[in-house]
Design a protein around this motif. Structure first.
Motif, short mmCIF file in Angstrom:
data_model
loop_
_atom_site.label_atom_id
_atom_site.label_comp_id
_atom_site.label_asym_id
_atom_site.label_seq_id
_atom_site.Cartn_x
_atom_site.Cartn_y
_atom_site.Cartn_z
N UNK A 46 0.85 -1.19 0.00
CA UNK A 46 0.00 0.00 0.00
C UNK A 46 0.89 1.23 0.00
N UNK A 47 0.35 2.33 -0.48
CA UNK A 47 1.15 3.56 -0.54
C UNK A 47 0.25 4.76 -0.31
N UNK A 48 0.88 5.82 0.15
CA UNK A 48 0.20 7.10 0.30
C UNK A 48 1.08 8.17 -0.33
N UNK A 49 0.65 8.78 -1.44
CA UNK A 49 -0.63 8.57 -2.12
C UNK A 49 -0.72 7.20 -2.80
N UNK A 50 -1.94 6.75 -3.02
CA UNK A 50 -2.15 5.45 -3.65
C UNK A 50 -1.79 5.48 -5.13
N UNK A 51 -1.22 4.39 -5.60
CA UNK A 51 -0.87 4.25 -7.02
C UNK A 51 -1.26 2.86 -7.48
N UNK A 52 -1.39 2.69 -8.78
CA UNK A 52 -1.65 1.38 -9.36
C UNK A 52 -0.34 0.60 -9.44
N UNK A 53 -0.33 -0.64 -8.97
CA UNK A 53 0.88 -1.45 -9.00
C UNK A 53 0.56 -2.93 -9.05
N UNK A 54 1.58 -3.75 -9.21
CA UNK A 54 1.36 -5.19 -9.33
C UNK A 54 2.64 -5.96 -9.01
N UNK A 55 2.46 -7.19 -8.53
CA UNK A 55 3.57 -8.12 -8.34
C UNK A 55 3.91 -8.81 -9.66
N UNK A 56 5.15 -9.23 -9.77
CA UNK A 56 5.63 -10.04 -10.91
C UNK A 56 6.42 -11.20 -10.32
N UNK A 57 6.09 -12.42 -10.75
CA UNK A 57 6.82 -13.60 -10.29
C UNK A 57 8.09 -13.77 -11.12
N UNK A 58 9.21 -13.41 -10.54
CA UNK A 58 10.50 -13.54 -11.22
C UNK A 58 10.88 -15.01 -11.36
N UNK A 59 10.68 -15.77 -10.29
CA UNK A 59 10.87 -17.21 -10.31
C UNK A 59 10.00 -17.79 -9.20
N UNK A 60 10.20 -19.07 -8.87
CA UNK A 60 9.33 -19.75 -7.91
C UNK A 60 9.43 -19.20 -6.49
N UNK A 61 10.49 -18.45 -6.19
CA UNK A 61 10.69 -17.96 -4.83
C UNK A 61 10.85 -16.44 -4.75
#
Length: 418
Positions: free
Chosen positions: A180-195
């Protein structure tokens, strides 16, 4: 243990004057409606496949509530743990059976409220508390970087203690790792590998943003006998937007702070055969002194390209050894020709200024070089070289199967090159 809740109804009595002169007293709820019946104890009406008691419930088994007879039915079931997480479930159309549709958390304490009604429509209530058995296998996440102030390009990273390969398990993990962030922004996780996961916003973090990364994995079922454990949260503060754009064709670097040019520096970049990587990189760290040897990047000692140099004011941008640093031996070429082995070289005074101006997470971009594009993963943070649509494809929640890119840098790639 049965808990029958105590309900307290406040009655209001009103004097009603009848036109015939008689006086009557009417009692009811404050709004004037008749009193609702107090729910009866439904303990004899419903049964559970996990009765309350000293023993703990197996979280790998679904929870079921059924009626003991057809003289009544279940109208609603609410199950919530002490962390405030609700357990999803499904009630049969005839009201005779409720069954959980999501796994229970391990090592959690739950409160279940079962609402019923008898054949006359009178409401009943059963309240039950129970605990689930603790997990024996745990998955934790270590967030990175360390808490502190970073540049606008700094991704949030999560290193898992156990590999998660199947997509459903990845969905569970990704839902539980919250940024979460303040101010809020659009974001996403990316799976680089299995861990390994990286999180970045659609665009660079706004200056002054406060970023918090937390895990809600504790007790959550991830896979077969694998449950989430507790992870330490992370808090970052985003500083000024510092961007250094190096044009390898014009042999110059333009440095901006919050969109305003604050310096233009003559530089030299990689010569043919050692061309500097194009693309967006993120400052990884700073070293006031580095000993750079050509043998560390595969150049044989004694060859025409070999070197062994003391290097000052070195700002690292890749794990394989690409720096922005002082190169007093090439001052005559800076601003005119590319003569380095891949690093961006400048005068000692300019390198010292750059070193003191930038911080981890700041942007260093190279354009118009003959080099390859910066690796997205594995050699630093090339995350920003992916478009937002491509980045979202690496999420288990919004994209397809993440690319197998091999996130960790290997020891052989940690050597510097001038």
């Amino acid at each position: 243990m049965n808990h029958t809740p105590h309900f307290r109804t406040v009655l209001s009595c009103t004097l009603v004057v009848v036109t015939l002169g008689a006086v009557a007293t009417a009692c009811g709820e404050p709004d004037g409606h008749p009193l609702a019946a107090q729910p009866y104890d439904a303990a004899r009406q419903v049964s559970f496949n996990a009765d309350a008691g000293d023993h703990k419930v197996d979280p790998d088994k679904p929870l079921e509530v059924t009626t003991k007879s057809r003289s009544g039915r279940i109208t609603d079931v609410t199950v919530i743990d002490d962390a405030g997480r609700y357990l999803a479930g499904e009630l049969s159309a005839d009201g005779l059976r409720w069954r959980s549709t999501a796994p229970l958390a391990a090592g959690a304490r739950y409160t279940m409220r079962v609402a019923t009604e008898d054949e006359d429509g009178a409401p009943g209530l059963r309240v039950l508390t129970f605990e689930t058995k603790p997990a024996t296998r745990f998955l934790t996440a270590e967030f990175g970087p360390k808490s502190g102030t970073y540049g606008v390009g700094q991704p949030v990273t999560a290193k898992l203690s156990t590999a998660v390969k199947d997509k459903e398990g990845r969905r569970v993990v990704e839902r539980a790792l919250r940024v979460s962030s303040k101010p809020g922004v659009e974001g996403s996780w990316y799976w680089v590998d299995d861990k390994t996961l990286h999180y970045r916003p659609k665009d660079y973090w706004p200056t002054g943003t406060v970023v918090n990364a937390t895990s809600n994995l504790a007790g959550v079922k991830v896979g077969n006998k694998l449950y989430g454990g507790r992870s330490e949260p992370l808090r970052l503060t985003i500083g000024d937007r510092i961007e250094a754009i190096t044009d390898a064709a014009s042999h110059s670097m333009v440095v901006k702070r919050n969109g305003e040019v604050i310096n233009t520096i003559p530089v030299t970049t990689g010569k043919p055969g050692f061309a500097t990587r194009n693309g967006i990189k993120v400052v990884l760290g700073k070293e006031s002194f580095v000993r750079m040897r050509s043998t560390s990047i595969g150049i044989a000692e004694g060859s025409s390209e070999s070197y062994d140099l003391p290097v000052y004011w070195a700002t690292r941008v890749t794990w394989s050894g690409e720096y922005v640093h002082a190169a007093p031996w090439s001052v005559g070429s800076q601003g005119f020709a590319n003569v380095s082995h891949g690093c961006t070289g400048m005068s000692t005074a300019d390198a010292a200024w750059f070193f003191k101006t930038v911080k981890e997470g700041d942007i260093v971009e190279v354009v118009n070089s003959y080099g390859d594009i910066m690796d997205t993963f594995g050699n630093g943070f090339g995350d920003w070289n992916l478009s937002w649509d491509k980045w979202r494809e690496g999420s288990a929640l919004t994209g397809g199967t993440p690319q197998e890119t091999g996130g960790a840098a290997v020891a052989a790639r940690l050597r510097p090159a001038v």
